[in-house]
Scaffold this motif. Structure first.
Motif, mmCIF file in Angstrom:
data_model
loop_
_atom_site.group_PDB
_atom_site.id
_atom_site.type_symbol
_atom_site.label_atom_id
_atom_site.label_comp_id
_atom_site.label_asym_id
_atom_site.label_seq_id
_atom_site.Cartn_x
_atom_site.Cartn_y
_atom_site.Cartn_z
ATOM 1 N N ARG A 1 7.747 31.206 -102.269
ATOM 2 C CA ARG A 1 7.241 31.937 -103.418
ATOM 3 C C ARG A 1 5.818 31.500 -103.669
ATOM 4 O O ARG A 1 5.379 30.472 -103.244
ATOM 5 N N ALA B 1 1.358 32.392 -118.796
ATOM 6 C CA ALA B 1 1.406 32.774 -117.394
ATOM 7 C C ALA B 1 0.492 33.955 -117.160
ATOM 8 O O ALA B 1 0.200 34.729 -118.061
ATOM 9 N N ARG C 1 2.561 37.999 -110.859
ATOM 10 C CA ARG C 1 2.966 36.936 -109.948
ATOM 11 C C ARG C 1 2.267 37.117 -108.621
ATOM 12 O O ARG C 1 2.068 38.232 -108.151
ATOM 13 N N GLU D 1 9.107 19.958 -114.283
ATOM 14 C CA GLU D 1 8.268 20.862 -115.053
ATOM 15 C C GLU D 1 7.239 20.124 -115.911
ATOM 16 O O GLU D 1 6.176 20.677 -116.222
ATOM 17 N N ARG E 1 11.830 24.813 -115.217
ATOM 18 C CA ARG E 1 10.729 25.763 -114.998
ATOM 19 C C ARG E 1 9.746 25.291 -113.944
ATOM 20 O O ARG E 1 8.597 25.720 -113.937
ATOM 21 N N GLU F 1 8.497 28.266 -111.856
ATOM 22 C CA GLU F 1 7.656 29.162 -112.651
ATOM 23 C C GLU F 1 6.259 28.586 -112.847
ATOM 24 O O GLU F 1 5.245 29.288 -112.703
ATOM 25 N N SER G 1 4.228 28.353 -109.490
ATOM 26 C CA SER G 1 3.851 29.663 -108.958
ATOM 27 C C SER G 1 2.596 30.219 -109.607
ATOM 28 O O SER G 1 2.033 31.205 -109.118
ATOM 29 N N ARG G 2 2.143 29.632 -110.687
ATOM 30 C CA ARG G 2 0.914 30.092 -111.330
ATOM 31 C C ARG G 2 -0.339 29.654 -110.576
ATOM 32 O O ARG G 2 -1.430 30.134 -110.871
#
Length: 510
Positions: free
Chosen positions: A9, A115, A119, A178, A212, A215, A218-219
């Protein structure tokens, strides 16, 4: 765990670039820029959303660095060209960089940062490039994959090439991280590399995460690989990331997800491997990140004294610490040839020590890079510290028992023997004190007996004085001696329990 259980990802523009990066000729001059700038420029070329990063200023917390002075000095060899853009393609314009860059301080990242609107799409599958010759800055005179039997010192390699580009991939195994993954990634994106070194990818292996971590990671312009069902903990995550994204890299940098690289850390470790062909792995010098409490303060002093010990041993180490370590591809391939899953042993409680012993058995050496500094988060409570030290002690003893008396283990086995003698004399001394008190035997003091105590006190004070950011609490802990002695008893008791479990308990626990 099968190879296909993870799912990539995040943005992977640098890893998805066409092959042919390794070994190509580079211009001899160019501006020095950060990996964050060049990775962001690549994402702009592909019209993918990016997030602008700012590096954490670690200069005030790492010895040997000054605030606003940029990366720690790393001496390039005389034949090395000027710095360049680490991973930018030739077609993209390269803005001039200022002569001195002062990283702007940024607030501590929180899991609730906004965010981006989109994505970053996952990379399309591409054919695996064919294996090529190792394009390291030095040309080996003989293949390191097949050392002669009984050879412990790696052979001398030929003269280094002036135009070869060394590729590097970073692996960050993370399990429910996280709270710190943002700091870790931003520290990597802020790294500057010399002209001959190219960071071609940052891979976050999210191992069985339930928070997270995916998440947040992935930023950033990094590759995120998710694993599920992995039963081999950190070793399994590292092997998965190595098989899927790092097998073709000349250098592989592994680091914990709660660790932040200091300025110039990656370049310093790569330069150490460039200068010393016999090194199969090199680790960074680690210091305790900001914290609070007695447990944190005692570990902070302990890390400082361990760093002094590394310097006294001319930067030779018993283990390439998993907090931040860099490996040659040839060394990892040599170990992986005898293990199907990958270089890291999934049956070991401390995979970094097991890999270090495997490298030494194959004839490589390991060391620490003097100019590479990292900040890592130690256990916050004595309970967490107890679990960590039990795992370290049990894992180290298990590895020595598994391998027996060999050139790779005999120094560590000897250290365990000295530890047994130390514990024996300490128990004998305490027994004598108790008997003297119970039998009302008067104490008699001799001044000569105070000499060892004075030497120990002086050593602790000098070590504490070199500790960055010391306060009056650190001075008090060292001056009174008693608190640190009790901490030493605690660590010795952990080691004794670990030895008992190693000898009499079958079950290993993480």
């Amino acid at each position: 765990m099968s190879q296909g259980e993870g799912q990539g990802r995040g943005a992977t523009s640098v890893l998805d670039a066409p092959t042919g990066v390794v070994g190509r000729t580079r211009p001899r001059h160019g501006p020095r820029v950060t990996v964050a700038q060049l990775l962001a420029a690549q994402l702009e070329d592909s019209q993918a959303p990016t997030t602008r990063m700012r590096a954490t200023d670690l200069a005030t917390r790492i010895p040997g660095a000054r605030a606003g002075s940029g990366p720690l000095p790393v001496a390039d060899p005389p034949t090395s060209p000027a710095p360049r853009r680490g991973a930018h393609r030739a077609a993209a314009p390269a803005p001039p960089a200022p002569a001195r860059r002062t990283p702007a301080p940024r607030p501590s990242p929180t899991p609730d940062r906004p965010a981006p609107a989109h994505r970053v799409p996952a990379p399309a599958a591409r054919p695996t490039p064919a294996p090529t010759a190792i394009p390291s800055p030095v040309t080996p005179s003989a293949s390191p994959e097949s050392p002669p039997t009984g050879t412990r010192t790696r052979r001398r390699e030929g003269r280094r090439s002036d135009t070869a580009v060394t590729s590097m991939v970073v692996l960050v195994p993370a399990h429910d991280e996280e709270a710190g993954i943002a700091d870790t990634v931003e520290g990597l994106l802020a790294q500057e590399t010399p002209e001959w070194l190219e960071m071609v990818g940052i891979v976050v292996v999210a191992d069985n995460c339930t928070d997270r971590t995916v998440e947040i990671a992935s930023r950033y312009p990094v590759t995120v690989i998710e694993t599920s069902g992995n039963t081999e903990k950190k070793a399994g995550a590292l092997n998965e990331g190595w098989r899927r994204a790092a097998r073709d890299a000349d250098l592989v940098l592994t680091m914990d997800a709660d660790t932040v690289l200091g300025p110039g850390c990656a370049a310093a470790m790569a330069d150490e491997l460039r200068e010393r062909p016999a090194l199969g792995a090199v680790c960074a010098r680690y210091w305790a990140a900001e914290g609070r409490g007695l447990a944190w303060r005692l570990q902070r002093l302990e890390y400082s004294r361990y760093d002094d010990l590394r310097e006294l041993r001319s930067w030779r180490v018993s283990v390439a610490s998993g907090a931040a370590a860099m490996y040659r591809r040839a060394a990892l391939d040599e170990v992986a040839a005898h293990r199907a899953a990958g270089p890291w042993d999934g049956t070991s409680l401390i995979e970094d020590y097991a890999l270090t012993l495997d490298l030494k058995t194959a004839g490589w050496t390991v060391g620490a890079a003097r100019g590479a500094h990292v900040l890592t988060h130690p256990p916050r409570t004595f309970r967490e510290l107890w679990v960590q030290r039990l795992r370290w002690g049990r894992g180290g003893m298990d590895e020595c028992l598994k391998r027996g008396w060999t050139p790779a283990t005999r120094r560590d086995i000897g250290a365990y023997g000295l530890f047994v003698l130390s514990v024996f004399f300490r128990v004998l001394f305490l027994t004598m004190i108790v008997l003297m008190i119970t039998h009302a035997i008067p104490f008699r003091y001799a001044l000569i007996g105070l000499i060892p105590l004075g030497v120990m006190w002086l050593e602790r004070v000098t070590s504490m004085w070199r500790l960055p950011g010391r306060t009056w609490r650190d001075v008090t802990l060292v001056a009174v001696l008693v608190v640190e002695d009790l901490y030493g008893f605690f660590l010795e008791f952990c080691a004794v329990v670990a030895a008992w479990r190693c000898l009499f308990a079958r079950r290993q626990a993480w």
